[in-house]
Design a protein around this motif. Structure first.
Motif, mmCIF file in Angstrom:
data_model
loop_
_atom_site.group_PDB
_atom_site.id
_atom_site.type_symbol
_atom_site.label_atom_id
_atom_site.label_comp_id
_atom_site.label_asym_id
_atom_site.label_seq_id
_atom_site.Cartn_x
_atom_site.Cartn_y
_atom_site.Cartn_z
ATOM 1 N N TYR A 24 0.837 -1.210 0.000
ATOM 2 C CA TYR A 24 0.000 0.000 0.000
ATOM 3 C C TYR A 24 0.868 1.256 0.000
ATOM 4 O O TYR A 24 0.598 2.225 -0.721
ATOM 5 C CB TYR A 24 -0.926 0.023 1.222
ATOM 6 N N ASP B 224 7.640 5.470 -13.612
ATOM 7 C CA ASP B 224 7.153 5.396 -12.244
ATOM 8 C C ASP B 224 6.190 4.215 -12.109
ATOM 9 O O ASP B 224 5.420 3.912 -13.014
ATOM 10 C CB ASP B 224 6.424 6.704 -11.901
ATOM 11 N N GLY B 225 6.259 3.530 -10.974
ATOM 12 C CA GLY B 225 5.377 2.400 -10.749
ATOM 13 C C GLY B 225 5.851 1.114 -11.390
ATOM 14 O O GLY B 225 5.080 0.153 -11.501
ATOM 15 N N LYS C 137 2.057 2.483 -3.347
ATOM 16 C CA LYS C 137 1.013 3.167 -4.112
ATOM 17 C C LYS C 137 0.806 4.596 -3.611
ATOM 18 O O LYS C 137 0.669 5.538 -4.402
ATOM 19 C CB LYS C 137 -0.297 2.390 -4.026
ATOM 20 N N ALA C 138 0.781 4.747 -2.298
ATOM 21 C CA ALA C 138 0.554 6.071 -1.721
ATOM 22 C C ALA C 138 1.722 7.016 -1.995
ATOM 23 O O ALA C 138 1.519 8.201 -2.278
ATOM 24 C CB ALA C 138 0.319 5.937 -0.214
ATOM 25 N N ALA D 295 3.892 12.443 -7.416
ATOM 26 C CA ALA D 295 3.320 12.755 -8.730
ATOM 27 C C ALA D 295 3.803 14.117 -9.215
ATOM 28 O O ALA D 295 3.849 15.084 -8.452
ATOM 29 C CB ALA D 295 1.801 12.730 -8.659
ATOM 30 N N ARG E 218 3.675 6.998 -4.530
ATOM 31 C CA ARG E 218 3.614 7.460 -5.917
ATOM 32 C C ARG E 218 2.695 8.662 -6.051
ATOM 33 O O ARG E 218 2.952 9.568 -6.860
ATOM 34 C CB ARG E 218 3.158 6.318 -6.833
ATOM 35 N N LYS E 219 1.622 8.679 -5.292
ATOM 36 C CA LYS E 219 0.736 9.851 -5.287
ATOM 37 C C LYS E 219 1.485 11.072 -4.767
ATOM 38 O O LYS E 219 1.364 12.169 -5.305
ATOM 39 C CB LYS E 219 -0.494 9.576 -4.422
ATOM 40 N N ASP E 220 2.257 10.882 -3.701
ATOM 41 C CA ASP E 220 3.021 11.996 -3.127
ATOM 42 C C ASP E 220 4.059 12.547 -4.091
ATOM 43 O O ASP E 220 4.356 13.742 -4.085
ATOM 44 C CB ASP E 220 3.734 11.544 -1.838
ATOM 45 N N HIS F 142 10.680 8.211 -8.913
ATOM 46 C CA HIS F 142 9.827 7.054 -9.138
ATOM 47 C C HIS F 142 9.814 6.132 -7.921
ATOM 48 O O HIS F 142 10.851 5.917 -7.294
ATOM 49 C CB HIS F 142 10.318 6.271 -10.354
#
Length: 266
Positions: free
Chosen positions: A164, A235-236, A167-168, A174, A170-172, A179
């Motif tokens: 988790y 990224d990701g 995923k979080a 963005a 990556r939002k931060d 990456h």
């Protein structure tokens, strides 16, 4: 241009295998573990194999934020910047119900496997964002996909949380060129894997049969993982050794492909 790679928990097992293979690919590597003598020994061994100036090391307890900051600062002082940071350090507990584990054990596994990655994110992502780029890799393990088994509550919960967290984060990040990626090594024969079991128990004999079908040794998995990391551009990114398809194929041919990855285990 060669990249600078920091790997936590890299004096043995998967971490050391990753370090050796990054060096083979021409990267500069920073070794880290909790004890400085162990770090110094691995740096000496790898320097003998790969030449001076390519590998350095510093002790770091990843449950301590100040240690992670010191490791980041050390790596930057040695090589100018960090291109790739791999959060490999982790621990497990003997397989038994959580009711039979001590508060100290539960606090320790959480501080290493989860809090340590959060602290690293706090330090490393800030540093990479200031630098303008970088890759922050987290390491999956049992429980990352939500699977559950008896005796694995604490370990599995920390790995599910790290999934988790990636995923979080990556939002931060963005909109930046930093990456957040995932390494999934599968079942690798290491002290961490074997240490979960009483190797004289029936449970071990059952697990051993599955591991001999799905498992691999460090020297098999880590070159492939390193190639995947170095090829990752987006990224990701996810570099996964034991895919669902590969696992299915191994079960299909298990009756014809006898092997024992644990022949030296009593």
């Amino acid at each position: 241009m060669s990249k600078t790679v920091v790997i936590t928990g890299s004096t043995r097992g998967i971490g050391r295998g990753l370090a050796e293979n990054f060096l083979k690919q021409g990267c500069r590597v920073v070794i880290s573990a909790t004890r400085q003598p162990a770090v110094d020994q691995v740096v000496s061994d790898l320097t003998a194999s790969h030449g001076a100036g390519k590998v350095v090391g510093k002790a770091c307890d990843i449950s301590r934020h100040e240690d992670l900051q010191a490791l980041w600062d050390f790596a930057c002082a040695q090589f100018g910047a960090v291109d790739i940071w791999i959060n490999n350090a982790g621990i497990s507990l003997p397989r038994k119900p959580v009711t039979e584990q001590s508060a100290e054990e539960l606090a320790r596994i959480t501080s290493i496997n989860l809090t340590g990655v959060l602290y690293a994110a706090n330090v490393v992502l800030a540093g990479m964002k200031a630098h303008g780029s970088g890759q922050f890799w987290v390491m999956e393990g049992f429980g990352s996909n939500g699977a559950a088994q008896p005796g694995m509550a604490a370990y599995g919960a920390t790995k599910r949380a790290v999934n988790y967290l990636a995923k979080a984060l990556r939002k931060d990040m963005a909109g930046s060129n930093v990456h957040v990626n995932v390494l999934s090594p599968g079942i690798v024969v290491t002290d961490l894997l074997i240490g979960d079991y009483d190797t004289a128990s029936p449970e071990w004999e059952k697990a051993r049969k599955i591991f001999n079908i799905l498992g691999d040794k460090v020297e098999t998995v880590t070159p492939w993982l390193v190639n995947g990391v170095l090829k990752a551009q987006k990224d990701g990114a996810r570099v996964e050794w034991l895919t669902t398809g590969k696992a299915f194929r191994r079960f299909m041919i298990a009756g014809f492909n006898k092997r024992d990855l644990f022949a030296d285990i009593a």
